[in-house]
Design an enzyme around this catalytic site. Structure first.
Site, short mmCIF file in Angstrom:
data_model
loop_
_atom_site.label_atom_id
_atom_site.label_comp_id
_atom_site.label_asym_id
_atom_site.label_seq_id
_atom_site.Cartn_x
_atom_site.Cartn_y
_atom_site.Cartn_z
CE LYS A 10 -10.58 5.32 17.21
NZ LYS A 10 -9.37 5.07 18.05
CE1 TYR A 50 -6.44 2.30 14.41
CE2 TYR A 50 -8.51 1.10 14.52
CZ TYR A 50 -7.78 2.26 14.70
OH TYR A 50 -8.40 3.39 15.19
CG ASN A 113 -8.98 6.81 21.36
OD1 ASN A 113 -9.68 6.26 20.51
ND2 ASN A 113 -7.67 6.91 21.25
CG HIS A 116 -8.59 6.98 12.86
ND1 HIS A 116 -7.30 6.62 13.14
CD2 HIS A 116 -8.62 7.33 11.55
CE1 HIS A 116 -6.58 6.73 12.01
NE2 HIS A 116 -7.37 7.16 11.04
CD GLU A 127 -5.86 6.23 7.93
OE1 GLU A 127 -4.91 5.82 8.62
OE2 GLU A 127 -6.52 7.26 8.21
P1 ATP Z 1 -5.98 6.69 15.91
O1 ATP Z 1 -4.99 5.97 15.03
O2 ATP Z 1 -7.18 5.83 16.31
O3 ATP Z 1 -6.36 8.02 15.35
P2 ATP Z 1 -3.82 7.62 17.55
O4 ATP Z 1 -3.12 7.87 16.26
O5 ATP Z 1 -3.97 8.76 18.50
O6 ATP Z 1 -5.28 7.05 17.31
P3 ATP Z 1 -2.37 5.14 17.73
O7 ATP Z 1 -1.08 5.05 18.46
O8 ATP Z 1 -2.36 5.16 16.24
O9 ATP Z 1 -3.14 6.42 18.32
O10 ATP Z 1 -3.28 3.95 18.24
C1 ATP Z 1 -4.41 3.54 17.50
C2 ATP Z 1 -5.54 3.22 18.43
O11 ATP Z 1 -5.23 2.06 19.18
C3 ATP Z 1 -5.85 4.28 19.49
O12 ATP Z 1 -6.66 5.34 19.05
C4 ATP Z 1 -6.56 3.46 20.54
O13 ATP Z 1 -7.93 3.24 20.18
C5 ATP Z 1 -5.79 2.15 20.47
N1 ATP Z 1 -4.72 2.14 21.47
C6 ATP Z 1 -3.54 2.81 21.41
N2 ATP Z 1 -2.79 2.59 22.49
C7 ATP Z 1 -3.52 1.73 23.27
C8 ATP Z 1 -3.29 1.10 24.53
N3 ATP Z 1 -2.18 1.31 25.23
N4 ATP Z 1 -4.26 0.30 25.00
C9 ATP Z 1 -5.40 0.07 24.31
N5 ATP Z 1 -5.67 0.62 23.11
C10 ATP Z 1 -4.75 1.44 22.61
MG MG Z 2 -2.96 6.43 14.69
#
Ligand code: ATP
Ligand code: MG
Length: 139
Positions: A10, A50, A113, A116, A127
């Site tokens: 990211k 997303y 974070n 992804h 994807e």
């Molecule tokens: P990713 O889909 O990016 O691999 P993930 O599966 O661990 O991450 P998801 O729940 O799918 O987490 O959330 C997608 C992304 O949205 C997260 O990686 C983060 O960048 C963002 N995100 C998730 N929760 C929050 C939050 N509470 N506040 C801000 N951003 C968030």
């Molecule tokens: Mg996810």
């Protein structure tokens, strides 16, 4: 079973020159990078990617972040690659991520974070197809 997963390094990671360090963690875990390119995601690409989160309160912030700087999109291949990469990434919130995981090592916050990874084989296929043609994946 050998399978493929989709990965994104990211904007917070590319901004801090962490592409090589994160790729080292991925490769040390036994995952092979079989396709990789650096792109600047458009707003439309990020919104599509997303889409499942579009009702979440952080959706706008997430799209803005993902389009704020280049990302590196990748296809990773290996035994149980989807689950394996989720394990290597660590918990979404770096404060909860296990030692040695990418998010524990490098992530700045729950939003920024660093990586992804696909959460299922079905989503991995969808994807990967959004960002790569078959010819770009060299296993
Ligand atoms: P990713 O889909 O990016 O691999 P993930 O599966 O661990 O991450 P998801 O729940 O799918 O987490 O959330 C997608 C992304 O949205 C997260 O990686 C983060 O960048 C963002 N995100 C998730 N929760 C929050 C939050 N509470 N506040 C801000 N951003 C968030
Ligand atoms: Mg996810």
């Amino acid at each position: 079973m050998t399978e493929r997963t989709f990965s994104i390094l990211k904007p917070d990671a590319t901004r801090r020159n962490l592409t090589g360090k994160i790729n080292a963690v991925i490769e040390d875990a036994g995952l092979r990078i079989v396709a990789q390119k650096r792109i600047h995601m458009s707003k439309a690409q990020a919104e599509k990617f997303y889409e499942i989160h579009k009702e979440r309160p952080f959706f706008g912030e997430l799209v803005e972040f993902m389009t704020s700087a280049p990302v590196v999109v990748q296809v990773l291949e290996g035994a149980d690659a989807v689950a394996k990469y989720r394990e290597v990434m660590g918990a979404t919130n770096p404060a909860q991520a296990a030692d040695g995981t990418i998010r524990k090592l490098f992530a700045e916050s729950v939003g920024e974070n660093s990586v992804h990874g696909s959460d299922s084989q079905d989503n991995a296929k969808i994807e990967i197809a959004q960002f790569f043609t078959d010819a770009e994946i060299v296993g």
